[in-house]
Motif scaffolding. Structure first.
Motif, PDB file in Angstrom:
ATOM      1  N   PRO A  14       0.810  -1.227   0.000  1.00 58.79           N
ATOM      2  CA  PRO A  14       0.000   0.000   0.000  1.00 58.79           C
ATOM      3  C   PRO A  14       0.846   1.282   0.000  1.00 58.79           C
ATOM      4  N   HIS A  15       2.021   1.228   0.618  1.00 56.18           N
ATOM      5  CA  HIS A  15       2.898   2.407   0.565  1.00 56.18           C
ATOM      6  C   HIS A  15       3.260   2.705  -0.894  1.00 56.18           C
ATOM      7  N   ALA A  16       3.590   1.629  -1.604  1.00 56.23           N
ATOM      8  CA  ALA A  16       3.970   1.785  -3.009  1.00 56.23           C
ATOM      9  C   ALA A  16       2.808   2.382  -3.807  1.00 56.23           C
ATOM     10  N   ALA A  17       1.600   1.896  -3.525  1.00 56.91           N
ATOM     11  CA  ALA A  17       0.435   2.423  -4.242  1.00 56.91           C
ATOM     12  C   ALA A  17       0.272   3.916  -3.974  1.00 56.91           C
ATOM     13  N   GLY A  18       0.396   4.302  -2.703  1.00 53.46           N
ATOM     14  CA  GLY A  18       0.264   5.719  -2.357  1.00 53.46           C
ATOM     15  C   GLY A  18       1.362   6.553  -2.991  1.00 53.46           C
ATOM     16  N   TYR A  19       2.566   5.999  -2.982  1.00 52.37           N
ATOM     17  CA  TYR A  19       3.676   6.741  -3.573  1.00 52.37           C
ATOM     18  C   TYR A  19       3.462   6.922  -5.071  1.00 52.37           C
ATOM     19  N   ALA A  20       3.017   5.854  -5.722  1.00 55.68           N
ATOM     20  CA  ALA A  20       2.759   5.932  -7.164  1.00 55.68           C
ATOM     21  C   ALA A  20       1.701   6.993  -7.467  1.00 55.68           C
TER      22      ALA A  20
END
Lengths: 324, 353
Positions: free
Chosen positions: B140-146
């Motif tokens: 989910p961090h990656a999704a938010g960062y993207a």
């Protein structure tokens, strides 16, 4: 003077924060088109667009986790968990990452996340819609936790939460969303980290937060007719607690009753009582009393008034403490 | 189109080099001979460091260490495809990715030395996120960062690493779903190394991980994770697809965890040595080296130089790790809050005297 509901004041806080800081984002379940189940985000998407105010899938861990990633990308997320008990799926993200990430990266990235949670009971809600989760969050190092009790204060605390470099859990008392208060909205002044004295008194201090503040004020009015002068403190900043106000009130009134909706055992009232003992033991005239929800799951609507601290229970506790 | 990911390639992983190093597909993946040699250099370096770390743990210089032997091609091949501004969200087993990204190995290893949690290196400068132990929570961090990158108009892509075990976690599902619904510029890179501590991937999931992508509305591809060229090509295509705004890709790289889950684990309790020996025969470094030499892109002298360089690097890291002291005690308090409460300040005084 304008009259504000708490829901309206919170809405205005989000509106103003979005206007002032272009890095603020607002997202969560049903916060966009519908404006939120309590209308707190009403109109924000129309004003600020779908890029900054948007709906998410039903995905609490995804919402909280995405907020962490957005902080790394330099954004300032303000997210909504739709109801208290529905914040639990996000608990791993909140405890393991939202709370700890700043430490994990040695302060290189601030977790400037605001997590809004409609919380507490008293609205004849369905199961899982009346929980008081403050202890879970207040027990977690790295988080700050606030719970406003009135419209104007809700505006101030939410604005301060959004501006805060640290993650702040804002527990919004559902039962007070439609309560009204007149005055000018202001974001400055004592807020996070500060309790506020709402009514002065000499014989006993009644401490509460969220929706219980209104009941405590009602209780103080009744006690006044009995010649018991009760001071009322809205703790509102549950982490950090305002030690100075705890100490001062305990010293000056010598008697304290702490009131909360959450179950009694290991509730925040225990922490308040312990601190008062540490800070002002020699000044206490009586043991600190707790008036709380019971150590049971939050009950069905037909029983919730038996569960919630009532004015009668609060007044009884105050009388006992004063007569001790 | 040549830049489409090979989704639909099927259960049989996409492969360019056979385990013996003979080409079975188009070996021109768009890399120059120099870049091809770099792939080998990184893989040799990574394996040498990995073994040094195991030794350092045995000697008491590191706490528990999670090795990645056998996964060098999956990690180096994918990381080598990343652009400078692309951002990696790792698990706790991506040391080879970290090296390729330019993360300082001594700083990285502070995590395993027990001198700091998370990311002792600067995640924003290195574009390599904090080491992440709770399974799948980095996704989910990656999704938010993207999402954040896209909101800023950047064409940088977010790369999320995870293992086969992660795909049983809710956070994998939530992140993949967000990636699909929001068409995020990200690549979900699964290293299926066959084991999640003691649970074989056959008991982790009844289906094939790459196929799940279809349910999320984006392409998936299964590649031979021990074939550095196949991994590189699949990753480059997925990155390109994300960069041009066509959304995420799920890559399942089939590889094998040669070592135990970590230095605290005894893999002989739950798996056969024969299986490990079969996996060793499919060694990713031997495979690529064999092809590289046969294709005339490198000679024995280069290989020897790689190994010597790796030895020197391992020694340098060893020296650095051993010289890393415990952090100052006040650091336990100083990064918890940007704006710490007075009560924490009092505890700090109480602890530090």
């Amino acid at each position: 003077m304008t009259e504000w509901t708490m829901s309206g004041a919170l809405n205005r806080a989000l509106y103003d924060a979005l206007a002032e800081d272009p890095r603020v984002l607002v997202f969560g379940e049903d916060v966009g088109r519908s404006g939120g189940v309590f209308r707190v985000t009403d109109g924000l998407q129309a004003e600020y667009g779908e890029a900054r105010v948007f709906d998410t899938p039903i995905s609490e861990a995804g919402i909280a986790g995405a907020a962490v990633g957005l902080c790394f990308a330099g954004w300032r997320p303000v997210v909504e968990m739709q109801f208290d008990a529905f914040s639990y799926p996000a608990m791993e993200q909140v405890v393991d990452h939202v709370a700890k990430m700043r430490m994990r990266v040695r302060g290189r990235v601030d977790m400037s996340i605001t997590l809004r949670i409609p919380a507490f009971g008293g609205i004849k809600g369905k199961e899982h819609h009346g929980e008081s989760p403050e202890t879970y969050y207040a027990h977690t190092a790295g988080l700050k936790v606030v719970a406003p009790s009135s419209a104007l204060d809700a505006y101030r605390l939410l604005r301060q939460a959004i501006a805060d470099p640290d993650p702040v859990i804002v527990l919004e008392p559902k039962a007070r969303y439609w309560s009204k208060e007149s005055g000018e909205l202001a974001s400055d002044g004592p807020g996070i980290g500060n309790a506020r004295v709402l009514r002065d008194g000499e014989n006993v201090t009644l401490m509460a937060w969220g929706a219980m503040v209104a009941r405590v004020l009602d209780s103080a009015a009744i006690l006044a007719d009995e010649a018991i002068s009760a001071r009322v403190v809205d703790l509102r900043s549950l982490s950090p607690l305002d030690d100075a106000v705890l100490e001062r009130c305990a010293r000056e009134t010598g008697r304290v009753v702490v009131v909360h909706e959450a179950p009694r055992s290991v509730g925040l009232g225990a922490e308040v009582a312990a601190r008062i003992m540490e800070l002002a033991f020699d000044h206490l005239q009586a043991p600190v009393a707790r008036v709380t929800g019971w150590d049971t799951p939050y009950p069905p609507a037909s029983l919730e008034q038996l569960y919630l601290p009532s004015v009668e229970r609060i007044c009884d506790a105050a009388r006992k403490v004063v007569a001790y | 189109m040549s830049d489409e990911p090979e989704h639909g390639a099927g259960t049989e992983p996409v492969r360019i080099l056979a385990p013996d190093g003979s080409p079975v597909g188009d070996a021109d993946v768009g890399l120059s001979p120099e870049e091809l040699r770099e792939l080998l250099r990184w893989m040799v370096l990574a394996r040498r460091l990995d073994r040094e770390c195991v030794a350092l743990q045995r000697q008491g210089e590191l706490t528990v260490y999670p090795g990645f032997e056998g996964q060098e091609a999956a990690q180096v091949g994918s990381a080598f495809a990343l652009g400078q501004l692309d951002f990696v969200w790792p698990t706790f087993r991506e040391l080879a990715v970290a090296l390729v990204r330019g993360v300082d190995a001594v700083q990285y290893l502070q995590y395993h030395r027990g001198t700091w949690h998370g990311g002792p290196y600067d995640p924003r400068a290195t574009r390599f996120g904090p080491i992440c132990i709770p399974i799948a929570t980095q996704l989910p961090h990656a999704a938010g960062y993207a999402l954040g990158q896209r909101l800023d108009g950047s064409d940088a892509v977010t790369m999320a690493y995870f293992g086969d075990g992660s795909t049983s976690e809710g956070d994998f599902h939530e992140a993949a779903n967000l990636a699909g619904v929001w068409r995020l510029p990200m690549v979900l890179f699964c290293q299926n190394n066959g084991w999640a501590i003691s649970l074989p991937s056959s008991e982790q999931t009844a289906g094939e991980i790459w196929r799940r992508a279809e349910g999320y509305g984006f392409p998936g591809v299964r590649v031979d994770g021990n074939d550095v060229l196949a991994v590189h090509r699949a990753t480059a295509r997925a990155l390109e697809r994300a960069r041009r705004g066509d959304g995420p890709t799920l890559i399942e790289a089939m590889t094998y965890r040669i070592g135990a889950h970590s230095t605290a684990d005894d893999a002989t309790r739950y798996r056969d040595d024969a299986e490990v020996e079969r996996a060793r025969a499919a060694d990713p470094i031997a495979r690529f080296r064999s092809w590289l030499l046969a294709a005339g892109h490198a000679d024995d002298r280069f290989v020897t130089a790689c190994e010597e360089q790796a030895d020197a690097f391992a020694l340098e890291v060893r020296t650095g790790v051993i010289a890393t002291p415990a952090p100052p005690a006040e650091w336990m308090f100083d990064w918890v809050y940007a704006d710490p409460p007075p009560s924490l300040g009092r505890q700090r005084d109480e602890a530090l005297g």
